[in-house]
Design a protein around this motif. Sequence first.
Motif, short mmCIF file in Angstrom:
data_model
loop_
_atom_site.label_atom_id
_atom_site.label_comp_id
_atom_site.label_asym_id
_atom_site.label_seq_id
_atom_site.Cartn_x
_atom_site.Cartn_y
_atom_site.Cartn_z
N LYS A 1 10.69 6.53 -15.41
CA LYS A 1 11.54 6.84 -14.77
C LYS A 1 11.78 7.49 -13.35
O LYS A 1 12.48 6.86 -12.87
CB LYS A 1 12.52 7.54 -15.85
N ARG A 2 10.81 8.17 -13.50
CA ARG A 2 10.53 8.81 -11.96
C ARG A 2 10.19 7.82 -11.00
O ARG A 2 10.62 7.80 -9.90
CB ARG A 2 9.63 10.04 -11.90
N VAL A 3 9.36 6.94 -11.29
CA VAL A 3 8.82 5.92 -10.32
C VAL A 3 10.01 4.82 -9.81
O VAL A 3 10.20 4.57 -9.05
CB VAL A 3 7.68 5.06 -11.13
N LEU A 4 10.98 4.73 -11.12
CA LEU A 4 11.97 3.64 -10.71
C LEU A 4 13.04 4.18 -9.94
O LEU A 4 13.76 3.76 -9.24
CB LEU A 4 12.60 3.12 -12.16
N LEU A 5 13.39 5.47 -10.34
CA LEU A 5 14.46 6.38 -9.67
C LEU A 5 14.22 6.89 -8.40
O LEU A 5 15.02 7.14 -7.31
CB LEU A 5 14.85 7.22 -10.65
N THR A 6 13.00 7.06 -7.86
CA THR A 6 12.56 7.75 -6.59
C THR A 6 12.15 6.68 -5.65
O THR A 6 11.61 5.72 -5.95
CB THR A 6 11.06 8.55 -6.95
N ARG A 7 13.01 6.81 -4.72
CA ARG A 7 13.09 5.83 -3.44
C ARG A 7 12.87 6.71 -2.24
O ARG A 7 13.94 7.39 -1.88
CB ARG A 7 14.05 4.57 -3.51
N GLU B 1 0.76 -1.22 0.09
CA GLU B 1 -0.08 -0.02 0.11
C GLU B 1 0.73 1.15 -0.02
O GLU B 1 0.47 2.38 -0.66
CB GLU B 1 -0.91 0.03 1.18
N GLY B 2 1.94 1.33 0.67
CA GLY B 2 3.04 2.35 0.66
C GLY B 2 3.49 2.69 -0.55
O GLY B 2 3.49 3.88 -1.28
N ASN B 3 3.80 1.63 -1.26
CA ASN B 3 4.27 2.06 -2.74
C ASN B 3 3.32 2.35 -3.78
O ASN B 3 3.52 3.35 -4.55
CB ASN B 3 5.03 0.60 -3.18
#
Length: 129
Positions: A123-129, A99-101
């Motif tokens: 790209k933003r979803v994969l690089l943002t952590r 749920e957090g993701n």
Amino acid sequence: MPWILPRWRRRRIRRARPKVWTPSWSAGWSSRPALTAVELVRSFADMMTHLHGERLTARITAAEQAALPGISRFATRLTADLAAVNAGLSLPFSSGPVEGNVNRIKMIKRQMYGRAGFDLLRKRVLLTR
């Protein structure tokens, strides 16, 4: 400081102030249903916090016998899917990380709305952590 209003007008304003309402326990209603509701909600919250699913049927029975409309309706809705509710209150597994993701991805999507295409969003979803 000189008063703008005459003295007789100031007295009327002082008298017209509303009195502070204080609850009267002898007004003909009892506080017992409210206490029962609080006790039932607290016991259910304790059951959820400490994963005591074995107490569920007893809590549902107590909530239905309390004859409080909202709480008894909630209890009868729990009995519709009792096995799933009991498993959710007994097992240590949680869908919290998933749920957090999902929440994080939705936030990024809202920020990107109307700005760029799917490639930049990916790209933003994969690089943002």
